[in-house]
Write a protein that holds these residues in place. Structure first.
Motif, PDB file in Angstrom:
ATOM      1  N   MET A 183       0.820  -1.201   0.000  1.00  0.00           N
ATOM      2  CA  MET A 183       0.000   0.000   0.000  1.00  0.00           C
ATOM      3  C   MET A 183       0.861   1.261   0.000  1.00  0.00           C
ATOM      4  O   MET A 183       0.567   2.205  -0.729  1.00  0.00           O
ATOM      5  CB  MET A 183      -0.930  -0.019   1.216  1.00  0.00           C
ATOM      6  CG  MET A 183      -1.854   1.159   1.275  1.00  0.00           C
ATOM      7  SD  MET A 183      -2.974   1.197  -0.098  1.00  0.00           S
ATOM      8  CE  MET A 183      -4.489   1.527   0.701  1.00  0.00           C
ATOM      9  N   THR A 184       1.927   1.281   0.777  1.00  0.00           N
ATOM     10  CA  THR A 184       2.804   2.450   0.846  1.00  0.00           C
ATOM     11  C   THR A 184       3.398   2.756  -0.519  1.00  0.00           C
ATOM     12  O   THR A 184       3.499   3.919  -0.912  1.00  0.00           O
ATOM     13  CB  THR A 184       3.931   2.215   1.869  1.00  0.00           C
ATOM     14  OG1 THR A 184       3.328   1.911   3.122  1.00  0.00           O
ATOM     15  CG2 THR A 184       4.805   3.422   2.009  1.00  0.00           C
ATOM     16  N   LEU A 185       3.790   1.721  -1.262  1.00  0.00           N
ATOM     17  CA  LEU A 185       4.372   1.926  -2.581  1.00  0.00           C
ATOM     18  C   LEU A 185       3.363   2.562  -3.542  1.00  0.00           C
ATOM     19  O   LEU A 185       3.730   3.410  -4.354  1.00  0.00           O
ATOM     20  CB  LEU A 185       4.880   0.590  -3.138  1.00  0.00           C
ATOM     21  CG  LEU A 185       5.842   0.674  -4.297  1.00  0.00           C
ATOM     22  CD1 LEU A 185       7.061   1.514  -3.922  1.00  0.00           C
ATOM     23  CD2 LEU A 185       6.283  -0.705  -4.713  1.00  0.00           C
ATOM     24  N   ILE A 219       3.207   6.241  -2.738  1.00  0.00           N
ATOM     25  CA  ILE A 219       4.389   6.912  -3.277  1.00  0.00           C
ATOM     26  C   ILE A 219       4.246   7.097  -4.789  1.00  0.00           C
ATOM     27  O   ILE A 219       4.538   8.167  -5.327  1.00  0.00           O
ATOM     28  CB  ILE A 219       5.677   6.138  -2.924  1.00  0.00           C
ATOM     29  CG1 ILE A 219       5.933   6.223  -1.427  1.00  0.00           C
ATOM     30  CG2 ILE A 219       6.876   6.660  -3.704  1.00  0.00           C
ATOM     31  CD1 ILE A 219       7.047   5.315  -0.933  1.00  0.00           C
ATOM     32  N   LYS A 220       3.759   6.063  -5.469  1.00  0.00           N
ATOM     33  CA  LYS A 220       3.557   6.155  -6.919  1.00  0.00           C
ATOM     34  C   LYS A 220       2.518   7.220  -7.255  1.00  0.00           C
ATOM     35  O   LYS A 220       2.705   8.018  -8.176  1.00  0.00           O
ATOM     36  CB  LYS A 220       3.126   4.801  -7.475  1.00  0.00           C
ATOM     37  CG  LYS A 220       3.019   4.764  -8.980  1.00  0.00           C
ATOM     38  CD  LYS A 220       2.677   3.364  -9.462  1.00  0.00           C
ATOM     39  CE  LYS A 220       2.644   3.291 -10.963  1.00  0.00           C
ATOM     40  NZ  LYS A 220       2.307   1.934 -11.433  1.00  0.00           N
ATOM     41  N   ALA A 221       1.415   7.264  -6.496  1.00  0.00           N
ATOM     42  CA  ALA A 221       0.379   8.265  -6.725  1.00  0.00           C
ATOM     43  C   ALA A 221       0.936   9.669  -6.517  1.00  0.00           C
ATOM     44  O   ALA A 221       0.685  10.575  -7.326  1.00  0.00           O
ATOM     45  CB  ALA A 221      -0.816   8.020  -5.797  1.00  0.00           C
ATOM     46  N   PHE A 272       2.848  14.918  -8.598  1.00  0.00           N
ATOM     47  CA  PHE A 272       3.839  15.988  -8.694  1.00  0.00           C
ATOM     48  C   PHE A 272       4.452  16.086 -10.090  1.00  0.00           C
ATOM     49  O   PHE A 272       4.874  17.171 -10.501  1.00  0.00           O
ATOM     50  CB  PHE A 272       4.889  15.869  -7.588  1.00  0.00           C
ATOM     51  CG  PHE A 272       4.308  16.232  -6.255  1.00  0.00           C
ATOM     52  CD1 PHE A 272       3.889  17.527  -6.007  1.00  0.00           C
ATOM     53  CD2 PHE A 272       4.122  15.279  -5.273  1.00  0.00           C
ATOM     54  CE1 PHE A 272       3.323  17.883  -4.790  1.00  0.00           C
ATOM     55  CE2 PHE A 272       3.558  15.615  -4.055  1.00  0.00           C
ATOM     56  CZ  PHE A 272       3.153  16.918  -3.810  1.00  0.00           C
ATOM     57  N   VAL A 273       4.468  14.999 -10.847  1.00  0.00           N
ATOM     58  CA  VAL A 273       4.869  15.092 -12.256  1.00  0.00           C
ATOM     59  C   VAL A 273       3.869  15.975 -12.997  1.00  0.00           C
ATOM     60  O   VAL A 273       4.252  16.857 -13.773  1.00  0.00           O
ATOM     61  CB  VAL A 273       4.964  13.687 -12.909  1.00  0.00           C
ATOM     62  CG1 VAL A 273       5.016  13.794 -14.422  1.00  0.00           C
ATOM     63  CG2 VAL A 273       6.161  12.920 -12.393  1.00  0.00           C
ATOM     64  N   SER A 302      12.639   8.801  -7.038  1.00  0.00           N
ATOM     65  CA  SER A 302      13.806   8.079  -6.510  1.00  0.00           C
ATOM     66  C   SER A 302      13.363   6.978  -5.559  1.00  0.00           C
ATOM     67  O   SER A 302      13.914   5.873  -5.574  1.00  0.00           O
ATOM     68  CB  SER A 302      14.750   9.046  -5.783  1.00  0.00           C
ATOM     69  OG  SER A 302      15.251   9.999  -6.679  1.00  0.00           O
ATOM     70  N   ALA A 303      12.369   7.271  -4.726  1.00  0.00           N
ATOM     71  CA  ALA A 303      11.854   6.254  -3.804  1.00  0.00           C
ATOM     72  C   ALA A 303      11.299   5.060  -4.575  1.00  0.00           C
ATOM     73  O   ALA A 303      11.526   3.903  -4.197  1.00  0.00           O
ATOM     74  CB  ALA A 303      10.784   6.856  -2.896  1.00  0.00           C
ATOM     75  N   LEU A 304      10.576   5.327  -5.666  1.00  0.00           N
ATOM     76  CA  LEU A 304      10.046   4.236  -6.491  1.00  0.00           C
ATOM     77  C   LEU A 304      11.174   3.420  -7.110  1.00  0.00           C
ATOM     78  O   LEU A 304      11.125   2.190  -7.135  1.00  0.00           O
ATOM     79  CB  LEU A 304       9.152   4.788  -7.603  1.00  0.00           C
ATOM     80  CG  LEU A 304       7.778   5.267  -7.203  1.00  0.00           C
ATOM     81  CD1 LEU A 304       7.085   5.946  -8.376  1.00  0.00           C
ATOM     82  CD2 LEU A 304       6.939   4.105  -6.684  1.00  0.00           C
ATOM     83  N   LEU A 305      12.177   4.098  -7.622  1.00  0.00           N
ATOM     84  CA  LEU A 305      13.294   3.405  -8.262  1.00  0.00           C
ATOM     85  C   LEU A 305      14.052   2.549  -7.249  1.00  0.00           C
ATOM     86  O   LEU A 305      14.376   1.392  -7.530  1.00  0.00           O
ATOM     87  CB  LEU A 305      14.233   4.411  -8.928  1.00  0.00           C
ATOM     88  CG  LEU A 305      15.364   3.827  -9.759  1.00  0.00           C
ATOM     89  CD1 LEU A 305      14.826   2.954 -10.890  1.00  0.00           C
ATOM     90  CD2 LEU A 305      16.215   4.941 -10.322  1.00  0.00           C
ATOM     91  N   PHE A 306      14.314   3.093  -6.074  1.00  0.00           N
ATOM     92  CA  PHE A 306      15.051   2.337  -5.063  1.00  0.00           C
ATOM     93  C   PHE A 306      14.229   1.208  -4.461  1.00  0.00           C
ATOM     94  O   PHE A 306      14.791   0.269  -3.904  1.00  0.00           O
ATOM     95  CB  PHE A 306      15.582   3.264  -3.972  1.00  0.00           C
ATOM     96  CG  PHE A 306      16.730   4.111  -4.440  1.00  0.00           C
ATOM     97  CD1 PHE A 306      17.909   3.530  -4.902  1.00  0.00           C
ATOM     98  CD2 PHE A 306      16.628   5.491  -4.456  1.00  0.00           C
ATOM     99  CE1 PHE A 306      18.959   4.298  -5.361  1.00  0.00           C
ATOM    100  CE2 PHE A 306      17.676   6.271  -4.912  1.00  0.00           C
ATOM    101  CZ  PHE A 306      18.842   5.679  -5.363  1.00  0.00           C
TER     102      PHE A 306
END
Length: 187
Positions: free
Chosen positions: A1-3, A6-8, A13-14, A73-77
């Protein structure tokens, strides 16, 4: 759920970052064109554009660019396996170029040259379309990933860029004709 959160947030923000970039370069165009207006309209317009640019740049565009970077960056990591995919490296290259475009906008904003009309509205209109190319490229890379030939992708981007250039050029010619017609009818 946290991911997913973060994606949303990354997507939100994009979207706000691109909205800021699109509108900022549009304000640059109006600001530059205001430099040729007669007084007192010139100073009134330019003062208003300076205020709008400041608020947009520092309260929406910059914060959105920073938060996009943080959440991206959080998504990538969270899934470093993406770095093994060629499409991700192409996307990251476009993102780096997009940040360079953003910094170019910062340079235009801080230069003060918009007040003197040093930038033509035609060149600013072309720069305004660059964000669209980045948006198309990044979204198509993320959604299609490795499902499309690189040749088609590059060709599509070049074709889109060419069409956008022609549209801006056609718009400039139609404005010049309208100005010519209006000045010819007044004389």
């Amino acid at each position: 759920m946290t991911l997913l959160v973060i994606k949303a947030l990354h997507i939100i923000f994009v979207v706000t970052w691109f909205a800021g970039l699109f509108y900022m370069f549009r304000l640059f165009i109006y600001h530059s064109e205001a430099s040729s207006k007669p007084e007192p309209a010139r100073e009134i317009l330019m003062s208003q554009y300076r205020l709008m640019e400041y608020r947009l740049w520092y309260f929406i565009t910059w914060p959105s660019a920073i938060l996009t970077l943080i959440f991206g960056s959080a998504l990538l990591f969270s899934n470093l396996a993406f770095l093994k995919q060629p499409w991700m490296w192409a996307k990251l290259l476009l993102v780096v170029l997009l940040y360079m475009y953003h910094l170019f906008g910062e340079r235009i904003y801080k230069s003060g040259k918009l007040d003197s009309g040093s930038y033509s509205s035609f060149s600013l209109r072309l720069w305004n379309e660059v964000a669209t190319l980045f948006l198309f490229g990044i979204v198509f890379l993320v959604e299609l990933q490795n499902h499309i030939s690189w040749y088609w992708g590059i060709g599509g981007m070049m074709g889109l860029g060419g069409l956008m250039f022609l549209a801006v050029r056609k718009y400039r010619k139609s404005r010049e004709m309208a100005q010519w017609n209006s000045s010819g009818q007044q004389g």
